[in-house]
Each structure stands twice: as C-alpha cells, then as structure tokens.
Design a protein around this motif. Sequence first.
Motif, mmCIF file in Angstrom:
data_model
loop_
_atom_site.group_PDB
_atom_site.id
_atom_site.type_symbol
_atom_site.label_atom_id
_atom_site.label_comp_id
_atom_site.label_asym_id
_atom_site.label_seq_id
_atom_site.Cartn_x
_atom_site.Cartn_y
_atom_site.Cartn_z
ATOM 1 N N LYS A 84 -33.422 -31.342 2.183
ATOM 2 C CA LYS A 84 -33.566 -32.212 3.350
ATOM 3 C C LYS A 84 -32.704 -33.460 3.164
ATOM 4 C CE LYS A 84 -38.266 -30.805 4.523
ATOM 5 N NZ LYS A 84 -39.653 -31.263 4.717
ATOM 6 N N GLU A 125 -41.604 -24.795 2.701
ATOM 7 C CA GLU A 125 -41.191 -26.185 2.883
ATOM 8 C C GLU A 125 -41.932 -27.077 1.901
ATOM 9 O OE1 GLU A 125 -41.005 -29.704 6.290
ATOM 10 O OE2 GLU A 125 -42.208 -27.917 6.673
ATOM 11 N N SER A 126 -41.180 -28.018 1.337
ATOM 12 C CA SER A 126 -41.769 -29.078 0.526
ATOM 13 C C SER A 126 -41.292 -30.398 1.112
ATOM 14 C CB SER A 126 -41.345 -28.947 -0.948
ATOM 15 O OG SER A 126 -39.975 -29.262 -1.090
ATOM 16 N N LYS A 172 -37.277 -30.193 0.479
ATOM 17 C CA LYS A 172 -36.398 -29.089 0.856
ATOM 18 C C LYS A 172 -37.157 -27.965 1.540
ATOM 19 C CE LYS A 172 -36.692 -26.737 -3.621
ATOM 20 N NZ LYS A 172 -35.905 -26.209 -4.726
ATOM 21 N N TYR A 173 -36.355 -27.065 2.132
ATOM 22 C CA TYR A 173 -36.829 -25.775 2.614
ATOM 23 C C TYR A 173 -36.268 -24.731 1.662
ATOM 24 C CZ TYR A 173 -37.455 -28.324 7.023
ATOM 25 O OH TYR A 173 -37.813 -29.232 7.977
#
Length: 141
Positions: free
Chosen positions: A126, A38-39, A42-43
């Motif tokens: 995301k 995860e960032s 986004k995943y």
Amino acid sequence: MRTMSRNYWLPELFNDLMSVGLNVPKASTTAPAINVMESDSKYVVEVAAPGLKKEDFFVNINDEGNLIIKMEQKNEKKEDDEKMHYLRREFSYTKYEQALILPDDVDKEKIAAKVNDGILTVDLPKIEETKVKVARAIEIG
C-alpha cells in the motif's frame, strides 16, 4: 406394481451431444484457486498453480492499471519403446489469464511476485500515507 420415474432430459442431452459430432474441442475449464488477503501495509494475492515454474508465469500491470496474471504451460512427454518401435506422445496444455482491478492505495512501483511450492504470490504494497502533524494553538472565541 411399481412405476419407474423417467428422466426425459437424459436422452435429449445425449442426442444434443452426439449431434455435435467428434469435432468438439477438449478444453480444461478449471480456473486456479485465488486467495486475496489484506493487512495494514499490503494486499497479497495467492494463485494455486501446482507443477508450474516461474517461467510459466507472466505478471504485469496493463495500460488501465489492472494487475494481469497469465499462466501458460505446455508439456510434451515422449516415450520410446524399443521393443515395439513406436513413439508415444502425450500433449498437455494449460493456459489461464486473470485481470484484477487494483485498489487506488496500491503502490504500483513496488509490486513483487514469487513462485514457491506451487503457489504464485503477488505482494501489493500500500502507498504509505505521510501523516502531517500540525501543532498550533486554538483560539478560544
């Protein structure tokens, strides 16, 4: 005099296996390794799949909104040996399916997948939150 310890479970194990007979299907139960990262934006899901091509994958979102990753590879290797006049066949079949429950903040319209160097990578962006800045004066009471 030295006494030897006995493994009493061993004969029972072999008896159980032998009583089943030769009709036991031979199946691979090894599941591929999965990484989930995860960032802020986004995943990322990575699935180890050495030797598989993009045609061997099917990635979709089901009716419940879960990410479904399917892998299926069917190999048939034939070798002719003209001296012996026979055909040798080796069959190999790999099938795997995984359902991942997606977080609510995944933008399901922008999911992308690719295969590179034996790794399936699925990007799950995301949903971008729009932050509304409200400028106003605060009344002091």
